[in-house]
Write an enzyme that holds these catalytic residues in place. Structure first.
Site, PDB file in Angstrom:
ATOM      1  N   GLN A   6      -1.780   7.576   1.109  1.00 23.98           N
ATOM      2  CA  GLN A   6      -1.378   8.815   1.811  1.00 23.98           C
ATOM      3  C   GLN A   6      -0.196   8.571   2.755  1.00 23.98           C
ATOM      4  OE1 GLN A   6      -3.954  10.283   4.862  1.00 23.98           O
ATOM      5  NE2 GLN A   6      -3.252  12.409   4.675  1.00 23.98           N
TER       6      GLN A   6
ATOM      7  N   ILE B  93      -1.511  -1.996  -5.397  1.00 22.93           N
ATOM      8  CA  ILE B  93      -2.344  -2.620  -6.427  1.00 22.93           C
ATOM      9  C   ILE B  93      -2.282  -1.812  -7.735  1.00 22.93           C
ATOM     10  CG2 ILE B  93      -4.516  -1.455  -5.794  1.00 22.93           C
ATOM     11  CD1 ILE B  93      -5.651  -4.511  -6.013  1.00 22.93           C
ATOM     12  N   ARG B  94      -1.840  -0.546  -7.625  1.00 26.16           N
ATOM     13  CA  ARG B  94      -1.628   0.280  -8.835  1.00 26.16           C
ATOM     14  C   ARG B  94      -0.383   1.126  -8.630  1.00 26.16           C
ATOM     15  NH1 ARG B  94      -3.409   4.335  -5.869  1.00 26.16           N
ATOM     16  NH2 ARG B  94      -5.066   3.606  -4.541  1.00 26.16           N
TER      17      ARG B  94
ATOM     18  N   ASP C  28      -1.540  -7.218  -5.008  1.00 26.90           N
ATOM     19  CA  ASP C  28      -2.829  -7.181  -4.342  1.00 26.90           C
ATOM     20  C   ASP C  28      -2.603  -7.767  -2.941  1.00 26.90           C
ATOM     21  OD1 ASP C  28      -5.322  -7.668  -3.308  1.00 26.90           O
ATOM     22  OD2 ASP C  28      -6.103  -8.710  -5.085  1.00 26.90           O
TER      23      ASP C  28
ATOM     24  N   GLY D 165       0.849  -1.200   0.000  1.00 28.48           N
ATOM     25  CA  GLY D 165       0.000   0.000   0.000  1.00 28.48           C
ATOM     26  C   GLY D 165       0.880   1.245   0.000  1.00 28.48           C
TER      27      GLY D 165
ATOM     28  N   TYR E 115     -15.219   0.125   9.311  1.00 32.82           N
ATOM     29  CA  TYR E 115     -13.770   0.353   9.409  1.00 32.82           C
ATOM     30  C   TYR E 115     -13.304   0.155  10.857  1.00 32.82           C
ATOM     31  CZ  TYR E 115      -9.481   3.267   9.199  1.00 32.82           C
ATOM     32  OH  TYR E 115      -8.212   3.762   9.283  1.00 32.82           O
TER      33      TYR E 115
END
Ligand code: AKB
Length: 313
Positions: free
Chosen positions: A13, A36-37, A53, A9, A143
């Site tokens: 941010q 993932i991108r 992923d 990840g 969450y």
């Protein structure tokens, strides 16, 4: 001996700034960014990157073996506001990714793990002023439920399988390098962008909604200090309370006005108001101070100064 670090990840941010800071400290080649991108150009050009992923255990295990990874920072997650729209997707991402890294820890394929928790573990029945480390925790968001469950699993894997997992309950984070996405505290970043671009901002929370926040520089320093601490100092293996500052939308607007006198704010609370209303006003981080020497450096005025200065550039 394995010594490399994997950030899962890395384009988000926190991940972006953590990647830059760890690369500065340990050298670019030792820090493997993954997401993932692909991320922004600066991040992609600064060192190794893998498309990953976080829910795919086999791919994760392969990257860990190939890059001789010793430590993982798992920063991939779906945040509070988006998670309310996609509850099962949020639950699956937030829990599966954690189980994947905990499994690597249990099987001794990595020796250290960082996993972020959040003030979202607290709920409407929690004392809201100076919320203590150990208190009532009945989160009312998807969450928050995933983060609270994650904390219990981290402690369980530490106790039963000696996994060296460490965690912080991040407040809302304020940064200028990468935008947050899908959180309830995102207004405290958007407001600076809008103040500079348009001179006005419509806030999705009420003017008197007080929430715990932190400048990203402090959050990254806390994360690195926690990870560098000797294991015997880390007495809490669920997650540490961490405090920076607390303010309302009206208060952040007032500090911006000190720099941009014509700045105007109005308020149009949406569904994120209910989430904010279930969270603490302020956090007591005595344990983090005592166990591994945490001390925040940025208040609201200093944060506003840094945000405006860097966003102007
Ligand atoms: C969110 O608003 O969802 C996050 C958090 C407080 O964890 N920034």
């Amino acid at each position: 001996m394995k010594k490399n670090i994997l950030i899962v990840g890395a384009c988000g941010q926190i991940g972006t700034e953590l990647t830059f800071s760890l690369r500065e400290k340990h050298g670019n080649e030792a820090i493997i960014a993954s997401d993932i991108r692909e991320g922004n150009e600066d991040l992609m050009n600064s060192g190794p990157f893998e498309l990953l992923d976080a829910m795919d255990y086999n791919a994760l295990e392969e990257i860990v073996a190939y890059h001789e990874i010793d430590t993982i920072y798992l920063m991939a997650a779906m945040l509070s506001a988006t998670a309310e729209r996609f509850p099962m997707r949020a639950w699956n991402l937030n829990m599966d990714s954690l189980f994947n890294v905990l499994k690597l820890g249990k099987e001794k394929k990595v020796s250290k793990i960082f996993w972020p928790s959040s003030i979202a573990v607290f709920g409407p029945s929690t004392p809201r002023e100076n919320t203590p480390q150990h208190t009532i925790m009945e989160p009312s968001t998807v969450y928050g439920i995933s983060k609270q469950s994650g904390e219990r699993w981290c402690e369980y894997y530490h106790k039963n399988y000696q996994v060296d997992v460490r965690s912080i309950r991040y407040p809302g984070l304020i940064s200028w390098k990468t935008m947050p996405g899908g959180g309830t505290t995102d207004y405290a970043v958007e407001i600076y962008h809008k103040a500079l671009a348009d001179g006005t901002y419509t806030c999705f929370l009420k003017e008197d909604t007080e929430l715990p926040m932190m400048f990203m520089h402090d959050a990254i320093r806390a994360t690195m200090e926690l990870m560098e601490s000797d294991a015997e100092n880390i007495k809490i293996r669920s997650s540490y309370n961490l405090a920076g500052m607390s303010f309302t939308p009206a208060e952040i607007a007032a500090t911006i006005k000190n720099h941009i006198p014509e700045f105007k704010i109005d308020y149009a609370p949406d569904s994120r108001q209910a989430i904010a209303d279930s969270w603490p006003y302020s956090i007591d981080d005595t344990e983090a101070q005592q166990h591994w020497g945490w001390k925040a450096a940025f208040n609201l005025e200093k944060t506003t100064e840094k945000m405006l200065e860097n966003l102007k550039k």
